[in-house]
Every structure is written in structure tokens, then in C-alpha cells.
Design a protein around this motif. Sequence first.
Motif, PDB file in Angstrom:
ATOM      1  N   ALA A   1     -88.044 130.175 -66.039  1.00 61.06           N
ATOM      2  CA  ALA A   1     -88.645 131.502 -66.156  1.00 61.06           C
ATOM      3  C   ALA A   1     -89.325 131.885 -64.845  1.00 61.06           C
ATOM      4  O   ALA A   1     -89.995 131.058 -64.219  1.00 61.06           O
ATOM      5  CB  ALA A   1     -89.656 131.523 -67.295  1.00 61.06           C
ATOM      6  N   VAL A   2     -89.149 133.136 -64.408  1.00 65.19           N
ATOM      7  CA  VAL A   2     -89.706 133.551 -63.124  1.00 65.19           C
ATOM      8  C   VAL A   2     -90.861 134.537 -63.255  1.00 65.19           C
ATOM      9  O   VAL A   2     -91.579 134.770 -62.279  1.00 65.19           O
ATOM     10  CB  VAL A   2     -88.609 134.176 -62.235  1.00 65.19           C
ATOM     11  CG1 VAL A   2     -87.501 133.170 -61.966  1.00 65.19           C
ATOM     12  CG2 VAL A   2     -88.046 135.447 -62.863  1.00 65.19           C
ATOM     13  N   THR A   3     -91.058 135.115 -64.425  1.00 62.66           N
ATOM     14  CA  THR A   3     -92.154 136.064 -64.589  1.00 62.66           C
ATOM     15  C   THR A   3     -93.482 135.400 -64.257  1.00 62.66           C
ATOM     16  O   THR A   3     -93.804 134.345 -64.778  1.00 62.66           O
ATOM     17  CB  THR A   3     -92.199 136.614 -66.025  1.00 62.66           C
ATOM     18  OG1 THR A   3     -90.971 137.284 -66.307  1.00 62.66           O
ATOM     19  CG2 THR A   3     -93.363 137.583 -66.197  1.00 62.66           C
ATOM     20  N   GLY A   4     -94.238 136.023 -63.376  1.00 64.19           N
ATOM     21  CA  GLY A   4     -95.533 135.483 -62.976  1.00 64.19           C
ATOM     22  C   GLY A   4     -95.483 134.543 -61.781  1.00 64.19           C
ATOM     23  O   GLY A   4     -96.521 134.198 -61.223  1.00 64.19           O
ATOM     24  N   LEU A   5     -94.281 134.123 -61.372  1.00 65.15           N
ATOM     25  CA  LEU A   5     -94.175 133.210 -60.239  1.00 65.15           C
ATOM     26  C   LEU A   5     -94.410 133.943 -58.924  1.00 65.15           C
ATOM     27  O   LEU A   5     -94.148 135.132 -58.796  1.00 65.15           O
ATOM     28  CB  LEU A   5     -92.788 132.555 -60.185  1.00 65.15           C
ATOM     29  CG  LEU A   5     -92.420 131.546 -61.277  1.00 65.15           C
ATOM     30  CD1 LEU A   5     -91.044 130.963 -60.967  1.00 65.15           C
ATOM     31  CD2 LEU A   5     -93.455 130.436 -61.367  1.00 65.15           C
TER      32      LEU A   5
END
Length: 391
Positions: free
Chosen positions: A160-164
Motif C-alpha cells: 500500500a502506498v497511501t501515506g508513504l
Amino acid sequence: MPGLPAFCLRPRDLRRGAVLTLAFLASVATAAGTGCWDREEGPAAAALVAGAPEPPRATGTADREAVARAVAEAVAEGKSGKNAAQEVVSRSGDRWGTVYDQGEYAAFAEGLDGRWTGVGLWAQRARDGRIQVDKVQPDSPAARAGLRAGDRLLSVDGHAVTGLAVTDVIALLRGEAGTPVVLNLSRDGSDLTETVRREQLRTEPVTVRQLPSGITIIKVASFTRGSGDQVKAAVRAAPPGGGVMLDLRGNPGGLVTEAVAAASAFLDGGLVATYDVRGEQRALYATPGGDTTRPLVALVDGGTMSAAELVTGALQDRGRAVAVGSRTFGKGSVQMPTELPDGSVAELTVGTYRTPGGRSLDGSGITPDLAAGERVEERAAAVLGGRGVGP
């Protein structure tokens, strides 16, 4: 490690010698297939596009020795040296400071030549943490898979990439040419999954076109290697006496040596910028022999950053060009690369640069002589045609 400073987030690969750069988190993206500070994917020392930056942090600087100690302790405990270094940098309030592992740095070196391994998409991180496709390179793996601007990137190979942070997304997208990467996206409320293969991609940093009026538009997307000479060649090839628009819109920076070379195309020597490294004053000078008589306008916007701002500020202060467009981004701090005990590299802020007139652009940017929105080229053409800067 001693060496020349970087006016941005990415210096030259330390194994090949540090070089002045005015890039804005661009390089890693290039090799990663992403590109620039909050825009990922595009050539290195100058992410090909500029986008909304990370939410600003307080201005400060991290201590090199403190960072190195944190890394040494983390490695001794079997932990990630890069993560430890980044934690120290974040706590310091160094807005532009960051840490790269060896692979990211190697990607940067590759991107300085205007080539990188990736899928051909630019992404930006919104303030709510979402990663969104900002632009897709024509005839790239991403384009052939049907990806388009506005797609929301949810995961890369199941991560998951959201917030990275964008650098972490870059690391996920990066890989060897020919290897597959699975992208999970959301478009118009529906999820979709695309498997694409990474490729070696290239971009042309300088493009030229002629208007029927005889005006030459020289678009510099980024200051990667060789771009300064390309600008000089374009000026020499322009119709005698014809005006020039130097289009620096969306240019996030690049190698400072290339930026100075580009400015030299329009100057006969003299000061381009001054900068300090921990209090020590230094200067950058144009080479003699540039075209000092041809009418010149510099096109700028909020995506004009770092090295591109250095060029604009020099031409504006030296009375050589009229700046047309909107206020530039305001990235004028100097970063110095430091090699850490585990082989990673920390870029820490050590000073700022100033225009020939003594202006510090960090945080304030450049105010154009003539504000213009969608009619930028039209307004610039009026200036070059001697019709002034009125509405």
C-alpha cells in the motif's frame, strides 16, 4: 564526505564525485520510474515536472555527526541505518534534508543523463497522503497500459502506498528493466489492476520551436547533463535578431553547472549567483561570449524551482530578460551530501544561494515582471514585439 554542495535534494553519485545540483528530489524518481519531490518519475537531477511539495517543515538543519552516530548505532543493533538517519533529519526541522540508500543514489546518477528505468508515470502525493498519477509519458509502459493523469495509485506489488513518502513509493516502483510491477489503482470510484514491465526510458531536456513571427521558444524541462550546451546551440541557430522565450515553466532544477551554462548563452560573463556553505561565501560566473542583444523573455510559474530559479534570477537581476508568468516555487537552499557508515547518503542543508542582486529566493521565489496566466506566451510575444508589458 567533503565535496561540492548540492542546491537541492540530490547530488551526484558520491562514488563519482559530488557535483553542484539544483534539483528538487528529481533524480531518484527518474531511475525509479517516478520523479521529483512530490512528483515521482521522470529524469533525475530535475524531476521533469513540478508539483505540490510535501507539507512544509520548520526550517533547520541536521548535524552531520549526529546523523552518522545514529546510523552507526542502528547498524550495530541490526536496524535500518537509513531509517535512523531519516528520523534524525526529520527531528532537526531540516525542510529539505533527506536520506537515500545506495540504490537510490545509483538511480540518481543514471537520471543525470536524462535516462531512467521505470514505467513512465509522474505521481504526486496529495496533502491527505494519497498518491495520484500526475502525468504519463507517451509511448511508455504506463501509457500502453492505459494509465492516465488522475488515477489514484493504491499499491505497488501489493505494498500500500497511501501515506508513504514519495521516496518510498519510488523505491517500490524501481527495478531492473524487463521486470514486471503490479499496480493497483482507482479511477472514477472503480479499482483496476495493471501489470507493466519496467523499461529504460529517456527524455529530451531541451526542445525548440519557431513561431511564424520569428520568435524562438526554447523549452528547458530540466537541467540534466548537456542541456546547457543545447540551449547555447538553440540560441545560435535562432533567426538573426529574433526574440527568444526561455520557457522554464515546470522546471524543477538540475545540475547547477548546466544551469550556469544555460545562463551563459545570454550573458557575456559576470555573476550568476552567490552561495554559502556553512558561512563560507562562494560564487558562480557565466562564461563570456553569450548573446547579449537578442530580446529575451523567461517564462516561469510555480513549478519553476531551484536551478531554474537561479537562471531566472540571474537574467532578471542582470537586466537581460523580462520574467513573465507567475511566482516561482522558492527553493534556494544548499544541501551537502554526506556518506554515512552504512553506505547511504544524507543530504543536509548547509546554506542558501542568492541572485546577483543579493536576493535570497528560498521560501519567497521570484516575482515575474509581468504576471500572466493562460496567456503567458501571448503576453511574452507582446513584450518581445516591443508592445510593452501592459494588459
